[in-house]
Design a protein around this motif. Sequence first.
Motif, short mmCIF file in Angstrom:
data_model
loop_
_atom_site.label_atom_id
_atom_site.label_comp_id
_atom_site.label_asym_id
_atom_site.label_seq_id
_atom_site.Cartn_x
_atom_site.Cartn_y
_atom_site.Cartn_z
N LEU A 210 0.78 -1.13 -0.06
CA LEU A 210 -0.11 -0.08 -0.02
C LEU A 210 0.76 1.23 -0.15
CD1 LEU A 210 -2.78 -0.97 2.64
CD2 LEU A 210 -3.05 -1.04 -0.18
N ASN A 211 2.24 1.20 0.37
CA ASN A 211 3.13 2.30 0.37
C ASN A 211 3.32 2.70 -1.30
OD1 ASN A 211 2.83 3.16 2.83
ND2 ASN A 211 4.16 1.43 3.49
N SER A 212 3.40 1.68 -2.20
CA SER A 212 3.82 1.84 -3.28
C SER A 212 3.01 2.81 -4.08
CB SER A 212 3.45 0.54 -4.22
OG SER A 212 4.41 -0.45 -3.77
N HIS A 213 3.59 3.44 -5.35
CA HIS A 213 2.86 4.43 -5.80
C HIS A 213 1.54 3.82 -6.44
CE1 HIS A 213 2.14 7.38 -9.03
NE2 HIS A 213 2.78 8.21 -8.61
N ASP A 214 0.68 4.63 -6.44
CA ASP A 214 -0.77 3.96 -6.92
C ASP A 214 -0.86 3.48 -8.25
OD1 ASP A 214 -1.65 4.72 -4.54
OD2 ASP A 214 -2.89 6.36 -5.14
N SER A 215 -0.15 4.27 -9.31
CA SER A 215 0.04 3.73 -10.68
C SER A 215 0.56 2.45 -10.93
CB SER A 215 0.61 4.80 -11.52
OG SER A 215 1.73 5.08 -11.31
N LEU A 216 1.56 2.12 -10.02
CA LEU A 216 2.58 0.97 -10.13
C LEU A 216 1.81 -0.05 -9.32
CD1 LEU A 216 6.33 2.33 -9.31
CD2 LEU A 216 5.08 1.92 -11.44
N ARG A 217 1.15 0.08 -8.46
CA ARG A 217 0.09 -0.83 -7.36
C ARG A 217 -0.79 -1.43 -8.68
NH1 ARG A 217 -0.39 1.66 -3.63
NH2 ARG A 217 -2.56 2.50 -3.71
N GLU A 218 -1.46 -0.68 -9.13
CA GLU A 218 -2.53 -0.97 -10.12
C GLU A 218 -2.07 -1.96 -11.11
OE1 GLU A 218 -4.73 2.42 -11.28
OE2 GLU A 218 -5.31 2.97 -9.18
N LEU A 219 -0.95 -1.43 -11.63
CA LEU A 219 -0.28 -2.14 -12.87
C LEU A 219 0.29 -3.49 -12.38
CD1 LEU A 219 1.72 0.66 -14.82
CD2 LEU A 219 -0.33 -0.63 -15.68
N ALA A 220 0.79 -3.53 -10.99
CA ALA A 220 1.19 -4.83 -10.62
C ALA A 220 0.02 -5.76 -10.44
CB ALA A 220 2.05 -4.59 -9.25
N VAL A 221 -1.06 -5.24 -9.81
CA VAL A 221 -1.96 -6.10 -9.59
C VAL A 221 -2.50 -6.84 -10.82
CG1 VAL A 221 -4.53 -6.19 -8.69
CG2 VAL A 221 -2.96 -4.95 -7.40
N HIS A 222 -2.72 -5.93 -11.88
CA HIS A 222 -3.14 -6.40 -13.32
C HIS A 222 -2.22 -7.42 -13.60
CE1 HIS A 222 -5.02 -6.39 -17.16
NE2 HIS A 222 -4.09 -5.93 -17.63
N ILE A 223 -1.29 -7.24 -13.54
CA ILE A 223 -0.20 -8.38 -14.17
C ILE A 223 -0.32 -9.41 -13.22
CG2 ILE A 223 2.37 -8.96 -14.18
CD1 ILE A 223 3.04 -6.09 -14.87
N VAL A 224 -0.38 -9.65 -11.90
CA VAL A 224 -0.53 -10.75 -10.97
C VAL A 224 -1.87 -11.31 -11.44
CG1 VAL A 224 -0.97 -11.42 -8.60
CG2 VAL A 224 0.78 -9.82 -9.15
N SER A 225 -2.88 -10.56 -11.97
CA SER A 225 -4.19 -11.12 -12.22
C SER A 225 -4.13 -12.22 -13.50
CB SER A 225 -5.23 -10.18 -12.20
OG SER A 225 -5.16 -9.37 -13.37
N MET A 226 -3.13 -11.42 -14.34
CA MET A 226 -2.74 -12.34 -15.57
C MET A 226 -2.01 -13.46 -15.47
SD MET A 226 -1.88 -8.86 -18.27
CE MET A 226 -1.89 -9.77 -19.53
N LEU A 227 -1.08 -13.46 -14.63
CA LEU A 227 -0.03 -14.56 -14.31
C LEU A 227 -0.99 -15.85 -13.61
CD1 LEU A 227 3.03 -12.74 -12.99
CD2 LEU A 227 2.70 -14.03 -15.24
#
Length: 573
Positions: A210-227
Amino acid sequence: MHSIATPPPLSPSEPPSPAETIDKIIQLLGQLLPSTLSIISFASRWQILRTKLASLKSLLSEISYFQHWSDNPLLHSLLPNILSTVYRTQTLCHQCCDPSFNPGKLLMQSDLDMAAGWLSKQIHDLDLLLRSGVLHQSTAIILPHPTANASKEDLSFFIKDLFTRLQIGGLEFKRKALDSLIQLLSEDEKCASVVAKEGNVRCLIQLLDLNSHDSLRELAVHIVSMLVSMSDYSRKCLFEEGVLGPLLRIIECSSMPVKEKAAMVVEFITADTDNAWAISAYGGVSILIELCKSGSGTAQSHSIGAIKNVSTVEEIRIALAEEGAVPALVQLLVTGTPSTQEKAANCIAILASSGEYFRGLLLKEKALQSLLQLLHESSNSDTLEHVLRAIYSLSDSDVSHQILLGSTMFILEIGELIKHGNIMLQHVSASLLAKLSISDDNKRAIGGCMGSLVKLMESSKPDGLQEVATNALVSLLSVKSNRKDLVRDEKCVMRLILMLDPKNEVTSKKFPVAVGAAIMSGGSQTCRKTLVAAGAYGHLRILAEKEVVGAKKALQKLSGNRLKSIFTRTWRE
């Protein structure tokens, strides 16, 4: 007094080239390292700094051996920061060597510790660059995506480079790397396993913080959902690296679109029963239940899917009851999207079959009435199957039994599903029909499904279908008009005769024997003559000699008084 928050920036009129910068750093380190040996104050801290400075010099020398090292864009920002740190450390060295300089002991200790921290971070980044292998060739700031026929080596290098940028680069580098990773996975799902193998999934998980930058966190969640949706291997890697905890925190605190993707990942991960237990370890039960109550339709669907997955674990079922999952499940049967309704019905079926405690909770929330309503409204075969299984488990209670027997619409729907449903719907519907003691009027009303029940008796799969089809048919044949209707159907009679044939090994003989006995239970001469004419007598005689269950009694009914004396002794035995 003064303090150091970040390394002081360099401000030359024209930025030096990477080669010039690295030469300058190595030159300064060559001067600085011997100077630290003569420092008396803060000796232990300078010993630590000296070790780090030596490591830094060694890594920079190793990097400079690579042919294309200066083309790597990560070094363009990393080297100036390193130079700034070395300058600042040199200043601290001069201050500690100057007897007249007295900034205060605590302040100097703090400055030395900060310098050591900067050096540790920069040494880590340089070491990561070397270990990743990305310095072996030139890399542009905007990476070219591997083509469809790219070699494994090229794909591996591309992925390693992306993950290196995620760990060393600034915000823009990280954002571009994540975008490139999304594009790669979108173009080829088979890359998911390679990403998990060649990349650093732990780095992705760190971006979920939650301390990560919002835009990076949202992209990371998207990638994890794909994986997790593309590969069992990548899903396993992410779980083992601890992705579940950060995802549950995201569900608690993020925007709804991000919650939806996070919940989808949790659903995928908990689909593996070996992972389901971890939900309670992270305190996820209450989080998922709350999302069921307040989330969007998509979020509810994924959260209820995750709850369904973990409901197979006994310890978690208890937590589900304590946290109020049952009222939320029943509510979603009525208000949820079709996908949510299906998963809620499935979860209720699991809970209802787990014991009297949950059946009591479900009936208290009027789950049976909601299930009957959904049975009437839904046209999705999977939803209907879960609804029927839940009803079957709930029907064990006397209250449920009476409600079901009093619903003519429910009985008619069962009959229609036996006639027109898929094999699984037919199986569950026949099970319910065999289990319930429905009235003769209702038996007559659904008599039209008897032909389908006869066909189901010929099906060896799924297990148990022949038995429940037989029991349901025998129940309907307790009504005289149904017995007459069945023997008028030549196809049904021929199917029964074929099943009675001792040479036919598809069906256990006790099932057609039981149906034959039920047809003749009223003593109708018409029914008896029809079966005799079709050839039932010869088959039953052989089956009686083989002592098939019920065959002797059925043969007696079929034969009448003509063969009574022949079998008297056998019957007595």
